[in-house]
Design an enzyme around this catalytic site. Structure first.
Site, PDB file in Angstrom:
ATOM      1  N   GLU A 113     -18.890  96.148 -27.104  1.00 42.99           N
ATOM      2  CA  GLU A 113     -18.950  97.178 -28.297  1.00 42.99           C
ATOM      3  C   GLU A 113     -17.239  96.642 -27.827  1.00 42.99           C
ATOM      4  O   GLU A 113     -16.766  97.905 -28.177  1.00 42.99           O
ATOM      5  CB  GLU A 113     -19.806  98.179 -26.406  1.00 42.99           C
ATOM      6  CG  GLU A 113     -20.913  98.508 -27.384  1.00 42.99           C
ATOM      7  CD  GLU A 113     -21.261  99.385 -25.752  1.00 42.99           C
ATOM      8  OE1 GLU A 113     -21.835  99.161 -24.600  1.00 42.99           O
ATOM      9  OE2 GLU A 113     -21.634 100.401 -26.143  1.00 42.99           O
ATOM     10  N   GLU A 133     -29.197  97.699 -23.764  1.00 37.30           N
ATOM     11  CA  GLU A 133     -29.021  98.539 -22.789  1.00 37.30           C
ATOM     12  C   GLU A 133     -30.500  99.274 -23.125  1.00 37.30           C
ATOM     13  O   GLU A 133     -31.171  99.360 -21.830  1.00 37.30           O
ATOM     14  CB  GLU A 133     -27.947  98.898 -23.216  1.00 37.30           C
ATOM     15  CG  GLU A 133     -26.327  99.243 -22.685  1.00 37.30           C
ATOM     16  CD  GLU A 133     -26.139  98.088 -24.349  1.00 37.30           C
ATOM     17  OE1 GLU A 133     -27.320  97.591 -24.731  1.00 37.30           O
ATOM     18  OE2 GLU A 133     -24.571  98.313 -23.626  1.00 37.30           O
TER      19      GLU A 133
HETATM   20  N1  COA Z   1     -24.022  91.507 -14.813  1.00 40.70           N
HETATM   21  C1  COA Z   1     -23.798  90.790 -13.682  1.00 40.70           C
HETATM   22  N2  COA Z   1     -24.031  89.184 -13.904  1.00 40.70           N
HETATM   23  C2  COA Z   1     -24.864  88.921 -15.124  1.00 40.70           C
HETATM   24  C3  COA Z   1     -24.600  89.795 -16.136  1.00 40.70           C
HETATM   25  C4  COA Z   1     -23.989  90.819 -16.063  1.00 40.70           C
HETATM   26  N3  COA Z   1     -24.926  91.413 -17.438  1.00 40.70           N
HETATM   27  N4  COA Z   1     -24.884  88.562 -16.977  1.00 40.70           N
HETATM   28  C5  COA Z   1     -25.018  87.877 -15.919  1.00 40.70           C
HETATM   29  N5  COA Z   1     -24.784  86.811 -15.205  1.00 40.70           N
HETATM   30  C6  COA Z   1     -25.398  86.427 -14.302  1.00 40.70           C
HETATM   31  C7  COA Z   1     -26.245  85.950 -13.688  1.00 40.70           C
HETATM   32  O1  COA Z   1     -26.879  86.953 -13.443  1.00 40.70           O
HETATM   33  C8  COA Z   1     -26.153  85.012 -12.989  1.00 40.70           C
HETATM   34  O2  COA Z   1     -25.340  85.086 -12.173  1.00 40.70           O
HETATM   35  P1  COA Z   1     -26.008  83.616 -10.901  1.00 40.70           P
HETATM   36  O3  COA Z   1     -25.514  82.414 -11.461  1.00 40.70           O
HETATM   37  O4  COA Z   1     -25.183  84.210 -10.115  1.00 40.70           O
HETATM   38  O5  COA Z   1     -27.353  84.158 -10.938  1.00 40.70           O
HETATM   39  C9  COA Z   1     -25.332  83.839 -14.260  1.00 40.70           C
HETATM   40  O6  COA Z   1     -23.896  84.960 -14.635  1.00 40.70           O
HETATM   41  C10 COA Z   1     -25.624  83.364 -15.099  1.00 40.70           C
HETATM   42  O7  COA Z   1     -26.340  83.924 -16.085  1.00 40.70           O
HETATM   43  P2  COA Z   1     -28.051  83.683 -16.083  1.00 40.70           P
HETATM   44  O8  COA Z   1     -29.182  84.757 -16.364  1.00 40.70           O
HETATM   45  O9  COA Z   1     -28.206  82.775 -14.925  1.00 40.70           O
HETATM   46  O10 COA Z   1     -27.668  82.763 -17.467  1.00 40.70           O
HETATM   47  P3  COA Z   1     -28.911  82.266 -18.761  1.00 40.70           P
HETATM   48  O11 COA Z   1     -27.971  81.679 -19.646  1.00 40.70           O
HETATM   49  O12 COA Z   1     -30.475  81.971 -18.449  1.00 40.70           O
HETATM   50  O13 COA Z   1     -28.890  83.368 -19.775  1.00 40.70           O
HETATM   51  C11 COA Z   1     -28.205  86.214 -20.631  1.00 40.70           C
HETATM   52  C12 COA Z   1     -27.794  84.479 -20.098  1.00 40.70           C
HETATM   53  C13 COA Z   1     -26.959  86.273 -20.875  1.00 40.70           C
HETATM   54  C14 COA Z   1     -29.236  86.275 -20.622  1.00 40.70           C
HETATM   55  C15 COA Z   1     -28.627  86.796 -19.560  1.00 40.70           C
HETATM   56  O14 COA Z   1     -27.714  86.409 -18.384  1.00 40.70           O
HETATM   57  C16 COA Z   1     -28.586  87.888 -19.758  1.00 40.70           C
HETATM   58  O15 COA Z   1     -29.612  88.757 -19.608  1.00 40.70           O
HETATM   59  N6  COA Z   1     -27.770  89.396 -19.019  1.00 40.70           N
HETATM   60  C17 COA Z   1     -27.443  90.101 -19.192  1.00 40.70           C
HETATM   61  C18 COA Z   1     -27.334  91.280 -20.269  1.00 40.70           C
HETATM   62  C19 COA Z   1     -27.240  92.361 -20.223  1.00 40.70           C
HETATM   63  O16 COA Z   1     -28.813  93.351 -20.063  1.00 40.70           O
HETATM   64  N7  COA Z   1     -26.238  92.632 -20.211  1.00 40.70           N
HETATM   65  C20 COA Z   1     -25.741  94.358 -20.991  1.00 40.70           C
HETATM   66  C21 COA Z   1     -26.225  95.337 -19.453  1.00 40.70           C
HETATM   67  S1  COA Z   1     -25.525  97.339 -20.086  1.00 40.70           S
END
Ligand code: COA
Length: 253
Positions: A113, A133
């Site tokens: 965004e 979202e």
């Molecule tokens: N908010 C807070 N922390 C986040 C984050 C977010 N949107 N996206 C990733 N992180 C953090 C994870 O909690 C993790 O932290 P940790 O190492 O302390 O556990 C770190 O970033 C690495 O992410 P991880 O999930 O372990 O990596 P991955 O390769 O397995 O997956 C994603 C990557 C992007 C697919 C996954 O992190 C994800 O789905 N994130 C959320 C995305 C999302 O929904 N964003 C929109 C919010 S409205």
């Protein structure tokens, strides 16, 4: 620790780095507040003509809003007020500077965004772009429901927002969400070259006026848009730079 890194060069280009690599540059309130202050400073700095946004580390531009902060606002009223008083997304959409997003890896939710509030988006071939979202029981609220269908066909916007499934860089290019896809190791070099190309030998005022004509014109009827263009073209011609440019073109033609 600062959530944002800022550097500017002598050619009027500033780099803004979203700096929380351990959490894939997730945007927390502090990061949004820092961006809000920084974007105002950029607007007031006559030396900055363009801003390139990037994500720190090598995994993401930004994985979106910081999920760990969801539900932590002191009250619903308070969070609505903060959002209204510091509407970063709308402020970025109204800026005159050339804004460019250099997208690597994940650009999800508020990450893409933010990029959609920029004028140009260049992605590395490993980019994954999406608005998840709805899968969290939420809807995009950093402008995404409005900006996405202005960049891609409405059906694609509907698909991306309703399923929450990310698309890859090639699909983003095909749908017009990004303007270029480049190999990962060339992303920042290419983003800078594209930005320089946008500024090179072009008077700053012409860039500002052309940007306003496109940005404000897409919201108007064709007739109103043409009127807007005529008004801005007259302003461009009346400027000192415009007069000099037209004269030089006439002399060489
Ligand atoms: N908010 C807070 N922390 C986040 C984050 C977010 N949107 N996206 C990733 N992180 C953090 C994870 O909690 C993790 O932290 P940790 O190492 O302390 O556990 C770190 O970033 C690495 O992410 P991880 O999930 O372990 O990596 P991955 O390769 O397995 O997956 C994603 C990557 C992007 C697919 C996954 O992190 C994800 O789905 N994130 C959320 C995305 C999302 O929904 N964003 C929109 C919010 S409205």
């Amino acid at each position: 620790m600062s959530m944002i890194l800022y550097e500017k060069d002598d050619a009027g280009i500033a780099w803004v780095t979203l700096n929380r690599p351990d959490v894939l540059n997730a945007m927390n309130m502090q990061m949004r507040d820092e961006l809000w202050d920084l974007m105002h400073a950029v607007r007031d700095d006559p030396d900055v003509q363009a801003v390139i946004f990037k994500g720190a580390g090598d995994r993401a531009f930004s994985a979106g809003a910081d999920i760990s902060e969801f539900g932590t606002a002191p009250s619903y009223v308070e969070s609505r007020r903060a959002r209204r008083e510091r509407d970063l997304w709308w402020f970025m959409l109204s800026m005159d500077e050339l804004l460019v997003a250099a997208i690597q890896g994940y650009a999800l939710g508020a990450g893409i965004e933010l990029a959609m509030c920029c004028d140009l988006r260049i992605a590395s071939d490993d980019a994954q772009v999406g608005l998840p979202e709805v899968s969290l029981g939420y809807i995009p609220s950093a402008g995404g429901t409005q900006t996405l269908p202005r960049h891609v066909p409405p059906g694609i916007a509907m698909q991306m927002i309703l399923t929450g499934d990310p698309i890859d860089a090639e699909a983003a290019l095909r749908h017009g969400l990004v303007q270029r896809v480049v190999p990962r190791d060339q992303l920042y070099e290419e983003a800078e070259a594209l930005t320089r190309r946008g500024l090179e030998r072009r008077p700053a005022e012409a860039i500002v006026l052309a940007k306003r004509a496109i940005r404000d014109g897409v919201e108007l009827s064709l007739e109103q848009g043409i009127t807007l263009e005529s008004r801005l073209a007259a302003l461009a011609l009346a400027s000192d730079q415009g007069k000099r440019g037209v004269k030089a073109a006439g002399a060489s033609g």
